[in-house]
Design a protein around this motif. Structure first.
Motif, PDB file in Angstrom:
ATOM      1  N   CYS A 166       0.844  -1.202   0.000  1.00  0.00           N
ATOM      2  CA  CYS A 166       0.000   0.000   0.000  1.00  0.00           C
ATOM      3  C   CYS A 166       0.877   1.250   0.000  1.00  0.00           C
ATOM      4  O   CYS A 166       0.620   2.211  -0.740  1.00  0.00           O
ATOM      5  CB  CYS A 166      -0.915   0.009   1.229  1.00  0.00           C
ATOM      6  N   ASP A 167       1.906   1.235   0.832  1.00  0.00           N
ATOM      7  CA  ASP A 167       2.803   2.380   0.916  1.00  0.00           C
ATOM      8  C   ASP A 167       3.554   2.576  -0.402  1.00  0.00           C
ATOM      9  O   ASP A 167       3.685   3.703  -0.896  1.00  0.00           O
ATOM     10  CB  ASP A 167       3.787   2.170   2.067  1.00  0.00           C
ATOM     11  N   LYS A 168       4.022   1.478  -0.981  1.00  0.00           N
ATOM     12  CA  LYS A 168       4.789   1.549  -2.230  1.00  0.00           C
ATOM     13  C   LYS A 168       3.957   2.116  -3.376  1.00  0.00           C
ATOM     14  O   LYS A 168       4.458   2.901  -4.194  1.00  0.00           O
ATOM     15  CB  LYS A 168       5.302   0.153  -2.595  1.00  0.00           C
ATOM     16  N   TYR A 169       2.683   1.737  -3.439  1.00  0.00           N
ATOM     17  CA  TYR A 169       1.837   2.167  -4.550  1.00  0.00           C
ATOM     18  C   TYR A 169       0.873   3.292  -4.160  1.00  0.00           C
ATOM     19  O   TYR A 169      -0.077   3.582  -4.894  1.00  0.00           O
ATOM     20  CB  TYR A 169       1.072   0.961  -5.115  1.00  0.00           C
ATOM     21  N   ASN A 170       1.128   3.895  -2.994  1.00  0.00           N
ATOM     22  CA  ASN A 170       0.346   5.053  -2.541  1.00  0.00           C
ATOM     23  C   ASN A 170      -1.146   4.721  -2.475  1.00  0.00           C
ATOM     24  O   ASN A 170      -1.997   5.479  -2.978  1.00  0.00           O
ATOM     25  CB  ASN A 170       0.583   6.255  -3.460  1.00  0.00           C
ATOM     26  N   LEU A 171      -1.461   3.590  -1.849  1.00  0.00           N
ATOM     27  CA  LEU A 171      -2.843   3.149  -1.696  1.00  0.00           C
ATOM     28  C   LEU A 171      -3.263   3.234  -0.231  1.00  0.00           C
ATOM     29  O   LEU A 171      -2.437   3.154   0.664  1.00  0.00           O
ATOM     30  CB  LEU A 171      -3.005   1.699  -2.177  1.00  0.00           C
ATOM     31  N   THR A 172      -4.551   3.381   0.012  1.00  0.00           N
ATOM     32  CA  THR A 172      -5.091   3.298   1.363  1.00  0.00           C
ATOM     33  C   THR A 172      -5.688   1.910   1.562  1.00  0.00           C
ATOM     34  O   THR A 172      -5.768   1.109   0.616  1.00  0.00           O
ATOM     35  CB  THR A 172      -6.190   4.348   1.594  1.00  0.00           C
ATOM     36  N   THR A 173      -6.141   1.625   2.762  1.00  0.00           N
ATOM     37  CA  THR A 173      -6.738   0.311   3.031  1.00  0.00           C
ATOM     38  C   THR A 173      -8.062   0.123   2.291  1.00  0.00           C
ATOM     39  O   THR A 173      -8.570  -0.994   2.213  1.00  0.00           O
ATOM     40  CB  THR A 173      -6.960   0.101   4.538  1.00  0.00           C
ATOM     41  N   GLU A 174      -8.619   1.207   1.760  1.00  0.00           N
ATOM     42  CA  GLU A 174      -9.832   1.064   0.937  1.00  0.00           C
ATOM     43  C   GLU A 174      -9.533   0.235  -0.314  1.00  0.00           C
ATOM     44  O   GLU A 174     -10.440  -0.370  -0.899  1.00  0.00           O
ATOM     45  CB  GLU A 174     -10.358   2.443   0.525  1.00  0.00           C
ATOM     46  N   ALA A 175      -8.271   0.214  -0.719  1.00  0.00           N
ATOM     47  CA  ALA A 175      -7.870  -0.529  -1.913  1.00  0.00           C
ATOM     48  C   ALA A 175      -7.550  -1.990  -1.608  1.00  0.00           C
ATOM     49  O   ALA A 175      -7.260  -2.763  -2.519  1.00  0.00           O
ATOM     50  CB  ALA A 175      -6.664   0.139  -2.562  1.00  0.00           C
ATOM     51  N   VAL A 176      -7.586  -2.366  -0.334  1.00  0.00           N
ATOM     52  CA  VAL A 176      -7.317  -3.752   0.063  1.00  0.00           C
ATOM     53  C   VAL A 176      -8.636  -4.512   0.073  1.00  0.00           C
ATOM     54  O   VAL A 176      -9.561  -4.165   0.814  1.00  0.00           O
ATOM     55  CB  VAL A 176      -6.657  -3.811   1.451  1.00  0.00           C
ATOM     56  N   ILE A 177      -8.724  -5.536  -0.770  1.00  0.00           N
ATOM     57  CA  ILE A 177      -9.981  -6.277  -0.914  1.00  0.00           C
ATOM     58  C   ILE A 177      -9.730  -7.779  -0.837  1.00  0.00           C
ATOM     59  O   ILE A 177      -8.591  -8.239  -0.849  1.00  0.00           O
ATOM     60  CB  ILE A 177     -10.674  -5.939  -2.252  1.00  0.00           C
ATOM     61  N   ARG A 178     -10.819  -8.519  -0.746  1.00  0.00           N
ATOM     62  CA  ARG A 178     -10.762  -9.987  -0.766  1.00  0.00           C
ATOM     63  C   ARG A 178     -11.094 -10.487  -2.178  1.00  0.00           C
ATOM     64  O   ARG A 178     -11.769  -9.780  -2.934  1.00  0.00           O
ATOM     65  CB  ARG A 178     -11.775 -10.557   0.227  1.00  0.00           C
ATOM     66  N   HIS A 179     -10.659 -11.686  -2.478  1.00  0.00           N
ATOM     67  CA  HIS A 179     -11.068 -12.310  -3.744  1.00  0.00           C
ATOM     68  C   HIS A 179     -12.600 -12.326  -3.819  1.00  0.00           C
ATOM     69  O   HIS A 179     -13.200 -12.117  -4.877  1.00  0.00           O
ATOM     70  CB  HIS A 179     -10.508 -13.740  -3.804  1.00  0.00           C
ATOM     71  N   TYR A 180     -13.222 -12.528  -2.679  1.00  0.00           N
ATOM     72  CA  TYR A 180     -14.683 -12.519  -2.556  1.00  0.00           C
ATOM     73  C   TYR A 180     -15.296 -11.223  -3.097  1.00  0.00           C
ATOM     74  O   TYR A 180     -16.359 -11.242  -3.725  1.00  0.00           O
ATOM     75  CB  TYR A 180     -15.057 -12.703  -1.087  1.00  0.00           C
ATOM     76  N   ASP A 181     -14.626 -10.118  -2.863  1.00  0.00           N
ATOM     77  CA  ASP A 181     -15.153  -8.824  -3.289  1.00  0.00           C
ATOM     78  C   ASP A 181     -15.111  -8.649  -4.806  1.00  0.00           C
ATOM     79  O   ASP A 181     -15.775  -7.759  -5.345  1.00  0.00           O
ATOM     80  CB  ASP A 181     -14.365  -7.691  -2.621  1.00  0.00           C
ATOM     81  N   VAL A 182     -14.354  -9.493  -5.472  1.00  0.00           N
ATOM     82  CA  VAL A 182     -14.275  -9.443  -6.939  1.00  0.00           C
ATOM     83  C   VAL A 182     -15.289 -10.390  -7.570  1.00  0.00           C
ATOM     84  O   VAL A 182     -16.010 -10.019  -8.499  1.00  0.00           O
ATOM     85  CB  VAL A 182     -12.858  -9.803  -7.432  1.00  0.00           C
ATOM     86  N   THR A 183     -15.356 -11.618  -7.045  1.00  0.00           N
ATOM     87  CA  THR A 183     -16.159 -12.654  -7.707  1.00  0.00           C
ATOM     88  C   THR A 183     -17.272 -13.254  -6.847  1.00  0.00           C
ATOM     89  O   THR A 183     -18.114 -13.984  -7.359  1.00  0.00           O
ATOM     90  CB  THR A 183     -15.257 -13.823  -8.141  1.00  0.00           C
ATOM     91  N   GLY A 184     -17.264 -12.986  -5.528  1.00  0.00           N
ATOM     92  CA  GLY A 184     -18.234 -13.636  -4.650  1.00  0.00           C
ATOM     93  C   GLY A 184     -17.770 -14.996  -4.169  1.00  0.00           C
ATOM     94  O   GLY A 184     -18.489 -15.678  -3.419  1.00  0.00           O
ATOM     95  N   LYS A 185     -16.559 -15.391  -4.561  1.00  0.00           N
ATOM     96  CA  LYS A 185     -16.004 -16.668  -4.122  1.00  0.00           C
ATOM     97  C   LYS A 185     -15.663 -16.614  -2.631  1.00  0.00           C
ATOM     98  O   LYS A 185     -15.248 -15.574  -2.121  1.00  0.00           O
ATOM     99  CB  LYS A 185     -14.748 -16.979  -4.936  1.00  0.00           C
ATOM    100  N   ASN A 186     -15.827 -17.737  -1.926  1.00  0.00           N
ATOM    101  CA  ASN A 186     -15.558 -17.793  -0.487  1.00  0.00           C
ATOM    102  C   ASN A 186     -14.041 -17.830  -0.231  1.00  0.00           C
ATOM    103  O   ASN A 186     -13.483 -18.808   0.229  1.00  0.00           O
ATOM    104  CB  ASN A 186     -16.232 -19.031   0.124  1.00  0.00           C
ATOM    105  N   CYS A 187     -13.394 -16.709  -0.534  1.00  0.00           N
ATOM    106  CA  CYS A 187     -11.934 -16.614  -0.463  1.00  0.00           C
ATOM    107  C   CYS A 187     -11.536 -15.182  -0.126  1.00  0.00           C
ATOM    108  O   CYS A 187     -11.998 -14.254  -0.799  1.00  0.00           O
ATOM    109  CB  CYS A 187     -11.326 -17.041  -1.795  1.00  0.00           C
ATOM    110  N   PRO A 188     -10.708 -15.012   0.897  1.00  0.00           N
ATOM    111  CA  PRO A 188     -10.238 -16.013   1.864  1.00  0.00           C
ATOM    112  C   PRO A 188     -11.353 -16.387   2.843  1.00  0.00           C
ATOM    113  O   PRO A 188     -11.998 -15.499   3.402  1.00  0.00           O
ATOM    114  CB  PRO A 188      -9.092 -15.287   2.577  1.00  0.00           C
ATOM    115  N   LYS A 189     -11.553 -17.667   3.008  1.00  0.00           N
ATOM    116  CA  LYS A 189     -12.693 -18.208   3.759  1.00  0.00           C
ATOM    117  C   LYS A 189     -12.897 -17.534   5.113  1.00  0.00           C
ATOM    118  O   LYS A 189     -14.000 -17.106   5.457  1.00  0.00           O
ATOM    119  CB  LYS A 189     -12.494 -19.717   3.933  1.00  0.00           C
ATOM    120  N   TYR A 190     -11.833 -17.435   5.901  1.00  0.00           N
ATOM    121  CA  TYR A 190     -11.967 -16.909   7.264  1.00  0.00           C
ATOM    122  C   TYR A 190     -12.390 -15.440   7.251  1.00  0.00           C
ATOM    123  O   TYR A 190     -13.216 -15.009   8.067  1.00  0.00           O
ATOM    124  CB  TYR A 190     -10.639 -17.059   8.010  1.00  0.00           C
ATOM    125  N   PHE A 191     -11.877 -14.667   6.309  1.00  0.00           N
ATOM    126  CA  PHE A 191     -12.215 -13.247   6.242  1.00  0.00           C
ATOM    127  C   PHE A 191     -13.574 -12.998   5.592  1.00  0.00           C
ATOM    128  O   PHE A 191     -14.145 -11.915   5.741  1.00  0.00           O
ATOM    129  CB  PHE A 191     -11.138 -12.481   5.479  1.00  0.00           C
TER     130      PHE A 191
END
Length: 235
Positions: free
Chosen positions: A187-212
């Protein structure tokens, strides 16, 4: 209706007058002390409210982690059709968290599996990084190339595959700390905030990462820990 409202206001005013009528029996000095006491009580209530709100916003695991570059074992995959096509990515706008869905497998196991796909297994799978059970971080694909991990977001994201010990998908302490540190660093290297941190689930609806996916509070805590690590570096 207006008369009813007026009556309620008058009744409320009478209550306040009755509450403070006892002040009439006090001398000037005593009234001053009572007013000071009420003022102090009001200030304490405001401070308590602010403290509670701040605590809720900044709830973290209190990790001793910042966003400096972690130790990374660079083992780039051979360029091949199935796991490292060598295609340049677009500007990075997100970090995607995954889990291996293969309990007890190591970072090395997953890296080697990605590399073996070049033999023509028919699967298109890889990740930029794999975080292992002992907190080790293996890099498989350069961050300026796409990896086959996040479907339609492959072109502008960096993927982090994370190992886990059992079917719950919960990450152990060593893995978790390295996940936080690596994510904060990227995030620091690419000047991103935590809003840019997502789960695979947030892209496709897949249960990944399962625990999160199954524990939203754990996901919020992870992002809060990443944010805390970023703030430590920027102080």
């Amino acid at each position: 209706m207006k008369q009813k409202r007026k009556y309620k206001r008058q009744k409320s005013n009478r209550k306040w007058k009755e509450m403070f009528r006892f002040l009439d029996g006090l001398d000037r000095r005593q009234r001053l002390f009572v007013k000071i006491g009420f003022g102090i009580l009001l200030i304490l209530l405001v401070v308590l409210l602010i403290f509670r709100c701040t605590r809720e916003r900044t709830n973290t695991s209190n990790l001793d982690v910042d966003a400096t570059e972690p130790e990374i074992d660079v083992q780039l995959l051979d360029i091949n059709e199935y796991s490292r096509p060598g295609t340049e990515s677009d500007p990075i706008t997100g970090i995607v968290i995954h889990y291996t869905a293969n309990p007890e497998s190591t970072a090395q196991d997953n890296r080697d599996y990605f590399n073996s796909l070049q033999d023509g297994h028919g699967d298109y799978i890889s990740s930029h990084f794999v975080v292992g059970l002992e907190g080790e971080i293996v890099q498989c694909v350069p961050t300026w190339e796409i990896a086959y991990a996040s479907n339609e977001r492959n072109h502008d994201t960096i993927s982090i595959e994370c190992c886990h010990v059992d079917e719950t998908g919960k990450f152990n302490k060593e893995t978790y700390i390295s996940m936080v540190k690596l994510t904060a660093f990227l995030c620091d290297k690419y000047n991103l905030t935590t809003e840019a941190v997502i789960r695979h689930y947030d892209v496709t609806g897949k249960n990944c990462p399962k625990y999160f996916v199954e524990d939203e509070e754990a996901w919020k805590l992870f992002k809060a820990d990443v944010d805390a690590a970023l703030k430590k570096t920027k102080k």
